[in-house]
Design a protein around this motif. Structure first.
Motif, PDB file in Angstrom:
ATOM      1  N   HIS A   5       0.807  -1.203   0.000  1.00 14.01           N
ATOM      2  CA  HIS A   5       0.000   0.000   0.000  1.00 14.01           C
ATOM      3  C   HIS A   5       0.850   1.268   0.000  1.00 14.01           C
ATOM      4  O   HIS A   5       0.636   2.168   0.795  1.00 14.01           O
ATOM      5  CB  HIS A   5      -0.941  -0.002   1.208  1.00 14.01           C
ATOM      6  CG  HIS A   5      -2.113  -0.904   1.006  1.00 14.01           C
ATOM      7  ND1 HIS A   5      -2.019  -2.260   1.054  1.00 14.01           N
ATOM      8  CD2 HIS A   5      -3.403  -0.622   0.721  1.00 14.01           C
ATOM      9  CE1 HIS A   5      -3.203  -2.781   0.830  1.00 14.01           C
ATOM     10  NE2 HIS A   5      -4.060  -1.817   0.621  1.00 14.01           N
ATOM     11  N   HIS A  41      -8.163   1.787  -6.376  1.00 24.72           N
ATOM     12  CA  HIS A  41      -7.948   1.174  -5.061  1.00 24.72           C
ATOM     13  C   HIS A  41      -7.066   2.085  -4.209  1.00 24.72           C
ATOM     14  O   HIS A  41      -7.351   2.316  -3.036  1.00 24.72           O
ATOM     15  CB  HIS A  41      -7.300  -0.206  -5.213  1.00 24.72           C
ATOM     16  CG  HIS A  41      -7.091  -0.904  -3.915  1.00 24.72           C
ATOM     17  ND1 HIS A  41      -7.937  -1.867  -3.438  1.00 24.72           N
ATOM     18  CD2 HIS A  41      -6.136  -0.748  -2.974  1.00 24.72           C
ATOM     19  CE1 HIS A  41      -7.512  -2.281  -2.264  1.00 24.72           C
ATOM     20  NE2 HIS A  41      -6.409  -1.617  -1.952  1.00 24.72           N
ATOM     21  N   ASP A  45      -8.059   3.872  -0.771  1.00 24.66           N
ATOM     22  CA  ASP A  45      -7.221   3.650   0.416  1.00 24.66           C
ATOM     23  C   ASP A  45      -6.753   4.968   1.014  1.00 24.66           C
ATOM     24  O   ASP A  45      -6.679   5.103   2.242  1.00 24.66           O
ATOM     25  CB  ASP A  45      -6.005   2.788   0.065  1.00 24.66           C
ATOM     26  CG  ASP A  45      -6.341   1.301   0.034  1.00 24.66           C
ATOM     27  OD1 ASP A  45      -7.450   0.925   0.488  1.00 24.66           O
ATOM     28  OD2 ASP A  45      -5.498   0.530  -0.437  1.00 24.66           O
ATOM     29  N   HIS A  49      -7.821   4.736   4.755  1.00 27.93           N
ATOM     30  CA  HIS A  49      -6.768   4.283   5.665  1.00 27.93           C
ATOM     31  C   HIS A  49      -6.318   5.400   6.592  1.00 27.93           C
ATOM     32  O   HIS A  49      -6.408   6.574   6.257  1.00 27.93           O
ATOM     33  CB  HIS A  49      -5.554   3.803   4.863  1.00 27.93           C
ATOM     34  CG  HIS A  49      -5.684   2.398   4.369  1.00 27.93           C
ATOM     35  ND1 HIS A  49      -4.730   1.443   4.582  1.00 27.93           N
ATOM     36  CD2 HIS A  49      -6.660   1.791   3.677  1.00 27.93           C
ATOM     37  CE1 HIS A  49      -5.114   0.315   4.028  1.00 27.93           C
ATOM     38  NE2 HIS A  49      -6.272   0.493   3.464  1.00 27.93           N
TER      39      HIS A  49
END
Ligand SMILES: [Zn+2]
Length: 152
Positions: A5, A41, A45, A49
């Protein structure tokens, strides 16, 4: 999640997927779709996140992420759910694909907030089990999407 990530990992993965699928397999539209999917994505995120997305693997800072999962998990759920519906509309998917999007998002609700009971209660203290379950969930979801997204 220093490798999977990071902004750089997502950019490289998106570019590699696009170029390999388009040039290697001659599937231009599919290659662009996969590249866009990987980048979307990353964008989701970055919104959801909490300060754990680095620019490049190994760089300690800055760590990005607005932290909606912690601060406002239901808002994160709404954003992810709405994005799924948006993609379904753009793709002009069928009812089966829509059902999968709805069911899949609802099945994730308990992962977003400890206030919502779910199967993760049984995974406490078992990080490898959590990772395995998430991996299996990803594979099963991708297979189901592949089947339900086919145009007859
Ligand atoms: Zn992610």
């Amino acid at each position: 999640m220093p490798y999977s990530h990071s902004v750089g990992t997502a950019l490289v993965a998106a570019l590699a997927a696009w170029l390999i699928i388009e040039n290697g397999f001659g599937r231009a539209v599919l290659g662009r779709a996969v590249g866009l999917g990987i980048m979307s994505h990353l964008i989701l995120d970055l919104v959801t996140h909490g300060h754990d997305i680095v620019l490049w693997p190994g760089l300690p800072s800055p760590k990005l992420g607005l932290g909606l999962y912690e601060a406002a998990p239901f808002a994160a759920f709404i954003i992810e759910f709405a994005y799924g519906i948006f993609c379904w509309r753009v793709y002009r998917g069928g009812r089966g694909l829509l059902a999968l999007i709805v069911i899949g998002n609802l099945a994730n609700l308990s992962f977003l907030s400890p206030a919502i009971p779910g199967p993760e209660y049984y995974f406490a203290g078992l990080p490898l089990v959590v990772v395995t379950v998430v991996f299996v969930q990803i594979v099963v979801t991708l297979v189901l999407i592949g089947v339900l997204a086919r145009r007859v």
